[in-house]
Write a protein that holds these residues in place. Sequence first.
Motif, short mmCIF file in Angstrom:
data_model
loop_
_atom_site.label_atom_id
_atom_site.label_comp_id
_atom_site.label_asym_id
_atom_site.label_seq_id
_atom_site.Cartn_x
_atom_site.Cartn_y
_atom_site.Cartn_z
N MET A 1 0.79 -0.95 -0.44
CA MET A 1 0.03 -0.09 0.13
C MET A 1 0.83 1.04 0.03
O MET A 1 0.31 2.97 -0.07
N THR A 2 2.38 1.37 0.12
CA THR A 2 2.72 2.16 -0.06
C THR A 2 3.06 2.92 -1.03
O THR A 2 3.71 2.13 -1.49
N PRO A 3 3.11 3.90 -0.69
CA PRO A 3 3.40 5.19 -2.28
C PRO A 3 4.80 4.95 -3.01
O PRO A 3 5.67 4.32 -2.24
N ASP A 4 5.24 5.02 -4.58
CA ASP A 4 6.97 4.29 -4.84
C ASP A 4 7.49 3.22 -4.47
O ASP A 4 8.90 3.45 -4.49
N ILE A 5 7.00 2.07 -3.99
CA ILE A 5 7.86 1.26 -3.31
C ILE A 5 8.36 0.22 -5.56
O ILE A 5 9.61 -0.62 -4.74
N GLU A 6 8.12 0.70 -6.10
CA GLU A 6 8.30 0.53 -7.58
C GLU A 6 9.61 0.72 -7.54
O GLU A 6 10.84 0.67 -8.69
N ILE A 7 10.05 1.95 -7.11
CA ILE A 7 11.11 3.12 -7.04
C ILE A 7 12.12 2.05 -5.43
O ILE A 7 13.18 2.07 -5.83
N LEU A 8 11.48 2.59 -4.48
CA LEU A 8 12.45 2.42 -3.53
C LEU A 8 12.51 1.14 -2.99
O LEU A 8 13.60 0.65 -2.56
N ASP A 9 11.60 -0.23 -3.39
CA ASP A 9 12.14 -1.20 -3.26
C ASP A 9 13.38 -2.11 -3.62
O ASP A 9 13.51 -1.89 -4.61
N ASN A 10 14.43 -2.90 -2.37
CA ASN A 10 16.21 -3.40 -3.37
C ASN A 10 16.14 -4.32 -2.40
O ASN A 10 15.49 -5.00 -1.56
N ARG A 11 17.11 -4.81 -3.25
CA ARG A 11 17.35 -6.38 -2.45
C ARG A 11 16.59 -7.54 -2.11
O ARG A 11 16.61 -7.89 -0.96
N PRO A 12 15.44 -7.69 -3.52
CA PRO A 12 14.24 -9.01 -3.03
C PRO A 12 15.03 -10.11 -2.84
O PRO A 12 14.01 -10.45 -2.06
N GLU A 13 15.96 -10.57 -3.15
CA GLU A 13 16.19 -12.07 -2.93
C GLU A 13 16.52 -11.98 -1.22
O GLU A 13 16.39 -13.10 -0.50
N GLU A 14 17.12 -11.27 -0.65
CA GLU A 14 17.47 -11.08 1.05
C GLU A 14 16.69 -10.21 2.24
O GLU A 14 16.85 -10.65 3.11
#
Length: 230
Positions: free
Chosen positions: A207-220
Motif C-alpha cells: 500500500m506504500t507509494p513508489d515502492i517500485e522505485i524504493l524497494d531493492n534487494r528482493p532475494e534477501e
Amino acid sequence: MLSDLIELINKVILSVSRYRKIKPKGEIVKVNIGSGLSVAPGWLNVDASLNAFFSKWPAFVLKILYRISSVKKWYSIDDYLHILKNNTFIHYNVEYGLPFPDESVDYIYSSHLLEHLYKDDAKKLLKEAYRVLKKGGIIRICVPDLEYAISLYQKGEKEKALTYFFTTSKAGYLSTHRYMYDFDLLKHLLEEVGFTNVKKCSFRQGMTPDIEILDNRPEETLYVEAIKVI
C-alpha cells in the motif's frame, strides 16, 4: 585518518541539530527514514550522512565530497549530483527520534536501517514513527530476512551467512548489524508500539507509494507493512 575525522565532524553536527523540528508541508507527506541515496520524488529523506547535510550546497563542494565518499562505488558523479539536487534531504540522526510533529506524516518507508539498531533503539524509533503518523497512516519496513540468512548457513554458504551477523572490518556505527528479524519478530515489535494489520508483503507489492522505485534487494529482504489505527 580522514574517514575518522569526517565521522567525528558528522557526529558533532548531528548532535547540535538533534532538537530541530520540521513541520512537513503538502497534502500527502511521505518520509523515507535512513534513505541514503535510495530515494523517490516527493519524499522527505531523513539520513545521517554528510551527503544529506551538503545536499543543497554548490556542485563544486559536492564533487569534493563525492571523491572522498564511499558512494562512488555505486553512483556516478552525475547520478550523485542529480539525486542530491533534485530531492529533499533532512540531515538527522534517528537515534534522537524523528523531527516531525505528532500525526503529521501519511507514509513512512525504511529500508535496511532497523537491523543496524539495537532492539531497544529500534523499538524507540518505531514508537516515534507511530507518533508522527496520522491515523490510518502506513509504515513499510524492509530488513534483511533472518530466515534467508539461516538458509544460507544451512546450504553451506557460511561466510555469506555470517556477514548478516558480524562485520570483519572496522566500520561506522550504522555499518554493523545489531539485531535481526523474521516476520514474527518484526510483527511482534510493531504491535508492541501500537501498530495493527501487520502484513508480510512481496517485493514492490503493498500500500506504500513508489515502492517500485524504493524497494531493492528482493532475494534477501523481508517487506512488512502496518497501519496506525486508533
